[in-house]
Design a protein around this motif. Structure first.
Motif, PDB file in Angstrom:
ATOM      1  N   MET A 139       0.692  -1.188   0.023  1.00  0.00           N
ATOM      2  CA  MET A 139       0.189   0.069   0.442  1.00  0.00           C
ATOM      3  C   MET A 139       0.792   1.021   0.100  1.00  0.00           C
ATOM      4  O   MET A 139       0.352   2.117  -0.744  1.00  0.00           O
ATOM      5  N   ILE A 140       1.683   1.155   0.767  1.00  0.00           N
ATOM      6  CA  ILE A 140       3.199   2.548   1.186  1.00  0.00           C
ATOM      7  C   ILE A 140       3.319   2.967  -0.566  1.00  0.00           C
ATOM      8  O   ILE A 140       3.729   3.902  -0.758  1.00  0.00           O
ATOM      9  N   ARG A 141       3.700   1.512  -0.794  1.00  0.00           N
ATOM     10  CA  ARG A 141       4.672   1.584  -2.235  1.00  0.00           C
ATOM     11  C   ARG A 141       3.720   1.768  -3.325  1.00  0.00           C
ATOM     12  O   ARG A 141       4.524   3.000  -3.988  1.00  0.00           O
ATOM     13  N   ARG A 142       2.495   1.827  -3.145  1.00  0.00           N
ATOM     14  CA  ARG A 142       1.198   2.248  -4.566  1.00  0.00           C
ATOM     15  C   ARG A 142       1.426   3.506  -4.658  1.00  0.00           C
ATOM     16  O   ARG A 142       1.315   4.419  -5.384  1.00  0.00           O
ATOM     17  N   ARG A 145       4.553   5.424  -5.731  1.00  0.00           N
ATOM     18  CA  ARG A 145       4.219   5.631  -6.450  1.00  0.00           C
ATOM     19  C   ARG A 145       3.301   6.592  -7.472  1.00  0.00           C
ATOM     20  O   ARG A 145       4.322   7.129  -8.303  1.00  0.00           O
ATOM     21  N   ALA A 146       2.865   6.223  -6.907  1.00  0.00           N
ATOM     22  CA  ALA A 146       1.260   7.568  -7.246  1.00  0.00           C
ATOM     23  C   ALA A 146       1.746   9.147  -7.118  1.00  0.00           C
ATOM     24  O   ALA A 146       1.829  10.093  -7.744  1.00  0.00           O
ATOM     25  N   GLU A 151       9.921   4.456  -4.371  1.00  0.00           N
ATOM     26  CA  GLU A 151       9.223   3.509  -3.242  1.00  0.00           C
ATOM     27  C   GLU A 151       9.735   2.942  -2.270  1.00  0.00           C
ATOM     28  O   GLU A 151       9.207   2.560  -1.332  1.00  0.00           O
ATOM     29  N   ASP A 152      11.744   2.897  -2.508  1.00  0.00           N
ATOM     30  CA  ASP A 152      12.161   2.475  -1.325  1.00  0.00           C
ATOM     31  C   ASP A 152      12.200   4.026   0.241  1.00  0.00           C
ATOM     32  O   ASP A 152      12.865   3.847   0.919  1.00  0.00           O
ATOM     33  N   MET A 153      11.442   4.967   0.264  1.00  0.00           N
ATOM     34  CA  MET A 153      11.329   5.700   0.702  1.00  0.00           C
ATOM     35  C   MET A 153      10.506   4.756   1.783  1.00  0.00           C
ATOM     36  O   MET A 153       9.969   5.529   3.461  1.00  0.00           O
TER      37      MET A 153
END
Length: 506
Positions: A139-142, A145-146, A151-153
């Motif tokens: 969920m966090i990566r999506r 990305r948006a 995403e690695d943050m």
């Protein structure tokens, strides 16, 4: 923020639920306001107005498909299974890659130090954090990305709290992103006695991303943005200005490490980026470091609308889920029931939303009732009331914050007392008042504000009920000119100390 001391000792916080490592105090984050023009990841509305479903006469409906799709588009609250190709699902790929610059800095002393800790004496706790990462990471990566962020943050949430929605620091920062009350409200989160969206994995992620995106735009560096997330943007901006000559000619990410070598940043902030890089190194290669991960199921759900003061236990019964499952999906609900004056959007397990309204209608009205009412008698105290109600005085006080007593703690006769049901108390969290916020030292309370575009000392003086001259004095300003990104002290009050009179010597 994880409090790892130089020797690797792990400090643990106090209840409500002890996170793996204690988030550290971050007073400078307390009153950060974001630019009103930043709309890429907008703050979410109050849960009472989220467009997940349309209320019916009984105030509990399954979400309409088109509305749910709209909510997924706006907020990323997808209930679809995360594809197996998502990078967060298989961090132990044969040839891991990162979308933040890990390789350039992995050999630095402090990065290696924290890598050894995460893969060494903190191995079991780190494996627990990565188990939670499998739940919340997709969920966090999506969302990152948006928002056009790497995403690695997401590993900021790991070093802040170990992905624990209930993490609570000594400075009263809360949630997996460790937000202070003032910061959370500034970015549109609901924080009150009944609901604390800092504990909401979805809403708090939106808030943290919005903040990180602004910091990245301000400093042009993810690592400087991360340092500012921890230490405050004003301090980072002043440091870059003070040591501009020393930092000339190096990359902005490397500028963090050069700044960290100065005697300027707090030790916690100096170690913040090394921890982030170390966390990314170990998390993407758990097998290399001997970590065994027991993945948790992805954070997925349906959403439904319920009426005011609906017990979570009743929601669990109507959805056919366990109470623990409903609490896990709704960690922002603090007192075992939805807010007494608001209809509210609740999360239920995937596939349970469509039949929820019909199932809720079959629950007897008596069982759906959150409270029964009693009336105070002459001489009643919270203790005597609690004794008659067979609950603790502390629990009774949670639901009777408007009950007025004398200085001796006695209530006037005739006041209405709400007695919570056993179902309500079974799901209530024993957590501090979310409005509590600690700043500065034990002897002072300091409130800071980060200047936004268009603000002046005059407008800030009016907002914080002070004067321009007072603001200039608090901040040592010789001129009344301020600029965006500048961190200003807007309030400082000394703690009260007991004064003792000296005896006159004869």
């Amino acid at each position: 923020m994880l409090a790892l001391a130089a020797g690797g000792c792990i400090a643990r916080p106090t209840p409500p639920r002890t996170p793996p490592l204690s988030p550290s105090s971050r007073p400078s984050q307390a009153a950060i306001l974001l630019p009103a023009t930043d709309t890429a990841t907008p703050p979410h509305p109050d849960p009472a107005t989220e467009p997940h479903a349309t209320p019916s006469a009984d105030s509990a409906l399954a979400p309409a498909p088109d509305v749910t799709k709209q909510a997924v588009k706006l907020f990323g609250d997808s209930v679809a299974t995360v594809p197996a190709t998502d990078s967060a699902v298989s961090p132990a790929a044969a040839a891991p890659t990162w979308d933040i610059d890990v390789r350039s800095f992995e050999t630095r002393t402090r990065v290696a130090f924290f890598t050894n800790i995460f893969a060494g004496r903190a191995r079991q706790e780190f494996a627990t954090w990565l188990s939670r990462e499998r739940r919340y990471g997709p969920m966090i990566r999506r969302k990152l990305r948006a928002a056009n962020l790497p995403e690695d943050m997401e590993y900021l949430a790991l070093i802040e709290s170990g992905y624990d929605p209930h993490a609570y620091s000594s400075a009263a920062a809360v949630g997996m992103w460790q937000l202070m009350t003032g910061t959370a409200r500034d970015v549109g989160l609901r924080v009150d006695w009944w609901v604390d969206q800092r504990r909401d994995p979805v809403r708090s992620t939106d808030a943290a991303i919005r903040f990180l995106r602004w910091l990245n735009e301000q400093f042009g560096s993810l690592y400087l943005a991360a340092a500012a997330y921890d230490g405050g943007p004003g301090r980072i901006a002043r440091g870059l200005s003070r040591y501009a000559d020393d930092l000339a000619g190096i990359s902005k990410d490397a500028a963090f490490f050069a700044l960290a070598e100065k005697d300027y940043l707090r030790a916690e902030t100096k170690d913040y980026v090394p921890k982030l890089i170390a966390a990314a190194l170990v998390a993407k290669q758990p097998e290399r470091y001997g970590l065994v991960i027991a993945p948790l199921p992805a954070y997925e759900y349906d959403t439904v609308r319920v009426g005011p003061a609906t017990p979570l236990a009743v929601i669990a019964r109507a959805s056919g889920a366990s109470l623990s499952a409903i609490r896990d999906l709704n960690p922002m609900v603090l007192r075992g029931l939805t807010p007494p004056r608001d209809s509210f959007t609740i999360r239920v397990p995937v596939g349970k939303g469509a039949s929820f309204a019909d199932s809720l209608g079959t629950v007897p009205q008596e069982e759906r009732r959150a409270f029964r009412r009693s009336t105070t008698r002459k001489g009643d105290t919270m203790g005597s009331l609690a004794g008659r109600a067979s609950v603790s005085a502390r629990q009774l006080a949670w639901y009777n914050r408007d009950l007025h007593s004398s200085k001796r703690g006695r209530f006037a006769p005739g006041q209405t007392v709400l007695i919570p049901s056993a179902a309500v108390l079974s799901a209530a969290l024993d957590v501090p008042d979310p409005s509590i916020e600690h700043y500065g030292s034990a002897h002072a309370r300091v409130v800071t504000h980060v200047v936004r575009k268009g603000e002046s000392l005059g407008s800030l003086a009016r907002r914080f009920h002070t004067s321009v001259s007072s603001l200039m004095r608090l901040n040592g300003l010789k001129k009344s000119t301020i600029h965006p990104g500048q961190e200003l002290v807007v309030k400082r009050s000394a703690a009260k100390h007991r004064k003792t009179k000296k005896k006159r010597r004869k």
